[in-house]
Design a protein around this motif. Structure first.
Motif, PDB file in Angstrom:
ATOM      1  N   GLN A  65       0.816  -1.219   0.000  1.00  0.00           N
ATOM      2  CA  GLN A  65       0.000   0.000   0.000  1.00  0.00           C
ATOM      3  C   GLN A  65       0.851   1.270   0.000  1.00  0.00           C
ATOM      4  O   GLN A  65       0.383   2.342  -0.374  1.00  0.00           O
ATOM      5  CB  GLN A  65      -0.965   0.017   1.197  1.00  0.00           C
ATOM      6  N   VAL A  66       2.110   1.165   0.385  1.00  0.00           N
ATOM      7  CA  VAL A  66       2.977   2.342   0.490  1.00  0.00           C
ATOM      8  C   VAL A  66       3.237   2.966  -0.880  1.00  0.00           C
ATOM      9  O   VAL A  66       3.124   4.177  -1.053  1.00  0.00           O
ATOM     10  CB  VAL A  66       4.314   1.990   1.182  1.00  0.00           C
ATOM     11  N   ARG A  67       3.583   2.138  -1.859  1.00  0.00           N
ATOM     12  CA  ARG A  67       3.969   2.671  -3.172  1.00  0.00           C
ATOM     13  C   ARG A  67       2.862   3.503  -3.809  1.00  0.00           C
ATOM     14  O   ARG A  67       3.101   4.653  -4.183  1.00  0.00           O
ATOM     15  CB  ARG A  67       4.414   1.540  -4.104  1.00  0.00           C
ATOM     16  N   PRO A  68       1.638   2.995  -3.979  1.00  0.00           N
ATOM     17  CA  PRO A  68       0.608   3.830  -4.617  1.00  0.00           C
ATOM     18  C   PRO A  68       0.190   5.040  -3.787  1.00  0.00           C
ATOM     19  O   PRO A  68      -0.335   6.012  -4.329  1.00  0.00           O
ATOM     20  CB  PRO A  68      -0.557   2.874  -4.843  1.00  0.00           C
ATOM     21  N   ALA A  69       0.437   5.015  -2.492  1.00  0.00           N
ATOM     22  CA  ALA A  69       0.122   6.177  -1.652  1.00  0.00           C
ATOM     23  C   ALA A  69       1.064   7.338  -1.938  1.00  0.00           C
ATOM     24  O   ALA A  69       0.686   8.495  -1.796  1.00  0.00           O
ATOM     25  CB  ALA A  69       0.189   5.794  -0.177  1.00  0.00           C
ATOM     26  N   LEU A  70       2.292   7.021  -2.374  1.00  0.00           N
ATOM     27  CA  LEU A  70       3.316   8.050  -2.532  1.00  0.00           C
ATOM     28  C   LEU A  70       3.754   8.288  -3.973  1.00  0.00           C
ATOM     29  O   LEU A  70       4.139   9.404  -4.316  1.00  0.00           O
ATOM     30  CB  LEU A  70       4.547   7.682  -1.700  1.00  0.00           C
ATOM     31  N   LEU A  71       3.728   7.260  -4.802  1.00  0.00           N
ATOM     32  CA  LEU A  71       4.233   7.376  -6.172  1.00  0.00           C
ATOM     33  C   LEU A  71       3.150   7.062  -7.200  1.00  0.00           C
ATOM     34  O   LEU A  71       2.276   6.240  -6.962  1.00  0.00           O
ATOM     35  CB  LEU A  71       5.399   6.406  -6.412  1.00  0.00           C
ATOM     36  N   LYS A  72       3.258   7.713  -8.337  1.00  0.00           N
ATOM     37  CA  LYS A  72       2.480   7.349  -9.522  1.00  0.00           C
ATOM     38  C   LYS A  72       3.510   7.140 -10.619  1.00  0.00           C
ATOM     39  O   LYS A  72       4.159   8.097 -11.048  1.00  0.00           O
ATOM     40  CB  LYS A  72       1.497   8.451  -9.903  1.00  0.00           C
ATOM     41  N   GLY A  73       3.687   5.896 -11.023  1.00  0.00           N
ATOM     42  CA  GLY A  73       4.791   5.581 -11.925  1.00  0.00           C
ATOM     43  C   GLY A  73       6.094   5.768 -11.178  1.00  0.00           C
ATOM     44  O   GLY A  73       6.270   5.257 -10.075  1.00  0.00           O
ATOM     45  N   SER A  74       6.980   6.559 -11.735  1.00  0.00           N
ATOM     46  CA  SER A  74       8.269   6.808 -11.088  1.00  0.00           C
ATOM     47  C   SER A  74       8.348   8.192 -10.451  1.00  0.00           C
ATOM     48  O   SER A  74       9.410   8.631 -10.034  1.00  0.00           O
ATOM     49  CB  SER A  74       9.400   6.657 -12.113  1.00  0.00           C
ATOM     50  N   ARG A  75       7.197   8.877 -10.365  1.00  0.00           N
ATOM     51  CA  ARG A  75       7.168  10.241  -9.807  1.00  0.00           C
ATOM     52  C   ARG A  75       6.310  10.281  -8.555  1.00  0.00           C
ATOM     53  O   ARG A  75       5.458   9.427  -8.340  1.00  0.00           O
ATOM     54  CB  ARG A  75       6.579  11.196 -10.844  1.00  0.00           C
ATOM     55  N   LEU A  76       6.514  11.323  -7.747  1.00  0.00           N
ATOM     56  CA  LEU A  76       5.634  11.527  -6.593  1.00  0.00           C
ATOM     57  C   LEU A  76       4.234  11.817  -7.104  1.00  0.00           C
ATOM     58  O   LEU A  76       4.041  12.472  -8.135  1.00  0.00           O
ATOM     59  CB  LEU A  76       6.129  12.698  -5.744  1.00  0.00           C
ATOM     60  N   ARG A  77       3.230  11.328  -6.396  1.00  0.00           N
ATOM     61  CA  ARG A  77       1.841  11.580  -6.782  1.00  0.00           C
ATOM     62  C   ARG A  77       1.554  13.076  -6.784  1.00  0.00           C
ATOM     63  O   ARG A  77       2.170  13.829  -6.033  1.00  0.00           O
ATOM     64  CB  ARG A  77       0.878  10.890  -5.822  1.00  0.00           C
ATOM     65  N   GLN A  78       0.620  13.489  -7.611  1.00  0.00           N
ATOM     66  CA  GLN A  78       0.229  14.898  -7.666  1.00  0.00           C
ATOM     67  C   GLN A  78      -0.228  15.344  -6.284  1.00  0.00           C
ATOM     68  O   GLN A  78      -0.981  14.651  -5.613  1.00  0.00           O
ATOM     69  CB  GLN A  78      -0.897  15.094  -8.675  1.00  0.00           C
ATOM     70  N   GLY A  79       0.243  16.504  -5.858  1.00  0.00           N
ATOM     71  CA  GLY A  79      -0.110  17.041  -4.550  1.00  0.00           C
ATOM     72  C   GLY A  79       0.759  16.528  -3.418  1.00  0.00           C
ATOM     73  O   GLY A  79       0.598  16.917  -2.275  1.00  0.00           O
ATOM     74  N   THR A  80       1.702  15.643  -3.738  1.00  0.00           N
ATOM     75  CA  THR A  80       2.601  15.088  -2.737  1.00  0.00           C
ATOM     76  C   THR A  80       3.938  15.813  -2.828  1.00  0.00           C
ATOM     77  O   THR A  80       4.506  15.944  -3.904  1.00  0.00           O
ATOM     78  CB  THR A  80       2.797  13.578  -2.957  1.00  0.00           C
TER      79      THR A  80
END
Length: 107
Positions: free
Chosen positions: A61-76
C-alpha cells in the motif's frame, strides 16, 4: 594490521549503505500505514528508491500512496533536511547518509 584502504570522513564509499530517515505526514500516514522509518539504502539511492524500500518493509500500500509511476503523486511534496538546510526534492533526487525526508500531501 592495515588493509591498505582508507575511509573518507565525507560519508559512505561506493557500495556501502546510507542511513536515511523517512517521515510521512497528514493523510499519507493513513494511506501508507506508517508514520516514520529508518532505512539502510545503497549509496546513490533516490527518494523513489526509499519509497520502494518502504513498500518492501511495510506493505504494498505504500507505493501507490506516494508514487504514480516513477514520480511523486500529484499534490505530494517531499522535503529533505540535511546538515541544517531544508530543500524540496523529487522522486529522482539522490539521498545522502543522514538525510531526513518528509513526505506530505498538500492538496
Amino acid at each position: 594490521m592495515s588493509t591498505g584502504t582508507t575511509r573518507s570522513d565525507t560519508g559512505p564509499e561506493v557500495g556501502e549503505r546510507i542511513g536515511v530517515r523517512v517521515e510521512l505526514a497528514g493523510t499519507l500516514v493513513a494511506r501508507a500505514g506508517l508514520r516514520r522509518a529508518q532505512l539502510a539504502l545503497p549509496t546513490g539511492a533516490t527518494v523513489a528508491d526509499a519509497v520502494e524500500e518502504l513498500a518492501a518493509e511495510h506493505g504494498a500500500q505504500v507505493r501507490p500512496a506516494l508514487l504514480k509511476g516513477s514520480r511523486l503523486r500529484q499534490g505530494t511534496v517531499a522535503t529533505r533536511r540535511t546538515q541544517g538546510s531544508v530543500e524540496r526534492v523529487g522522486a529522482d533526487s539522490t539521498l545522502a547518509h543522514g538525510d531526513r525526508v518528509r513526505i506530505e500531501f498538500i492538496c
